[in-house]
Design an enzyme around this catalytic site. Structure first.
Site: not given
Ligand SMILES: *Cc1c(COP(=O)(O)O)cnc(C)c1O
Length: 431
Positions: A247, A360
């Site tokens: 992390g 799209c």
């Protein structure tokens, strides 16, 4: 745009690893992922050095989910790192790459029966056990196959950190791990005392992603080491391995101010030393699991600019030949990136544009509102720091083939993953 690793600019043109980005785009077409092998190796070596892998027998386990072609498994092994996998598919990739199974940690909050069988069968070093269901399954499958398995328990330590947002107040609402505060962890330990084929050797926690502060990791060290002492006293179980997860934050764009690998490692190591002395316990083996901090800055994506739509006084959309299919992070969690035109580096800025993908979806925007040099159709655009969670999260949405991946080092390039063809897209489809 910040230059990373081996990036250089000559005559306004960008090279990575001594190879011109224009040449790469021409030879392999676009979109194209380009990985800077020298930077990947340097990052690995910094972790190995500053986390004291040789000196203290600590371990650095690369989190494979960030980017895991066979090439990466081999490189990680050459650099003496261990490997985190989170699925049968990642495990199988590592296996085919010849990665030593003893150096694998198998994560996941819902490993399937088949995945558990595969892991035990191949002999992975450690299962990071997430829950009671998995614990019972591992014991059962080990008995059936006459095997024993070393494990860690994944715990939810009550720390959650994401970027600048650091919550310390017993964050227990998580799908991952045994909860610390409600006694679940202790129930799991009691249970395991009767299990013959499982050996609990450590604890694991992962507190978040893209974390810039060192503080939460130091708190985590404190919590974990106190648990080691408590569990020894209460249950006489010796936990010799403490896995702190990954992390560690990286630079994506100019608001990101990451610390260095050295800063993180040194702070964690000295906190662990100090806490062990205070608690009067032996220093366990420490494990850290960096993903993006090894690979993010080492990867870039090249695109060809197509249509440019200038809506006067509103916005200019610059569309490229990729998008959310090769980098879903901007649409998924508003991730920010930097970009430039590879043969116009250093040209005057002053043009505000939005870089759009070709899918799209109105949300398929790679970079919104960036101040940049003048862009024309046919330009080769680069987005930097796309090495982590780019290719690994890529999809075939809109039946767009996956882009090719090359690595570059010392003036030479190597194809790592081929571009998908239209035929490849139909491979699984019955005619
Ligand atoms: C995602 C993950 C990592 C790596 O996180 P990065 O942000 O890429 O460093 C490490 N360990 C576990 C268990 C993870 O889920």
């Amino acid at each position: 745009m910040k230059l990373h690793g081996s990036m250089t600019v000559e005559n306004n043109t960008l090279s990575i690893g001594g190879v011109s980005c224009l040449d790469l785009a021409q030879k392999y077409s676009t979109p194209l992922y380009v990985f800077d092998e020298e930077l990947i190796r340097n990052n690995c070596r910094e972790y190995v050095n500053y986390f004291k892998v040789n000196e203290n027998k600590n371990k650095v386990a690369y989190a494979g989910k960030a980017f895991l072609p066979i090439y990466m498994c081999k490189l990680i092994n050459e650099e003496n790192l261990c490997l985190d996998v989170v699925s049968g598919g990642e495990l199988y990739t590592a296996y085919k790459a010849g990665f030593p199974m003893e150096n694998i940690l198998f994560h996941g909050n819902n490993k399937t029966i088949d995945e558990i069988k595969l892991g035990i069968d191949l002999g992975v070093g450690r299962f990071v056990v997430d829950n009671f269901y998995e614990l019972d399954l591992i014991e059962k499958i080990c008995i059936e196959n006459n095997k024993t398995q070393k494990i860690y328990f994944r715990i939810t330590p009550g720390i959650e950190a994401h970027t600048h947002d650091y919550i310390k107040t017993g964050q227990i609402d998580s799908k991952f791990g045994f909860t610390l505060t409600n006694g679940e962890l202790y129930d799991a330990i009691k249970k395991i005392l009767n299990y013959k084929n499982i050996k609990l050797v450590g604890l694991h926690a992962h507190i978040g992603s893209q974390i810039f502060d060192i503080e939460p990791f130091l708190d985590e060290v404190d919590i974990m080491l106190n648990l080691v002492k408590e569990i020894k006293e209460k249950y006489n179980v010796d936990l010799t391995e403490i896995d702190l997860g990954g992390g560690i934050g990286v630079y994506y764009s100019k608001n990101d101010k990451p610390k260095t690998i050295k800063d993180f490692c040194e702070a964690i190591i000295s906190k662990a030393d100090e806490t062990c002395k205070k608690l009067n316990i032996e220093l366990p083996t420490l494990i850290i699991e960096p993903g993006r901090s090894i690979i993010a800055n080492a990867g870039s994506t090249l695109y060809t600019v197509g249509s440019i739509k200038d809506i006067k006084d509103i916005r200019t959309y610059v569309s490229v030949d990729g998008g959310m299919t090769d980098n879903i992070r901007p649409s998924l969690y508003q991730a920010k990136y930097e970009c430039s035109v590879v043969n116009k580096i250093g040209n005057n800025k002053g043009n505000n544009v939005t870089i759009a993908g070709k899918c799209c979806e109105s949300g398929d925007i790679l970079i919104g509102d960036i101040d940049i040099m003048k862009i024309e159709s046919g330009d080769i655009l680069i987005t930097t720091s796309t090495g982590a969670y780019g290719y690994s999260m890529s999809s075939n949405y809109n039946k767009i083939p996956k882009a090719a991946v090359v690595s570059v080092i010392n003036g030479e390039e190597k194809l790592i993953c081929k571009r998908q063809s239209y035929e490849d897209l139909l491979l699984l489809e019955m005619q």
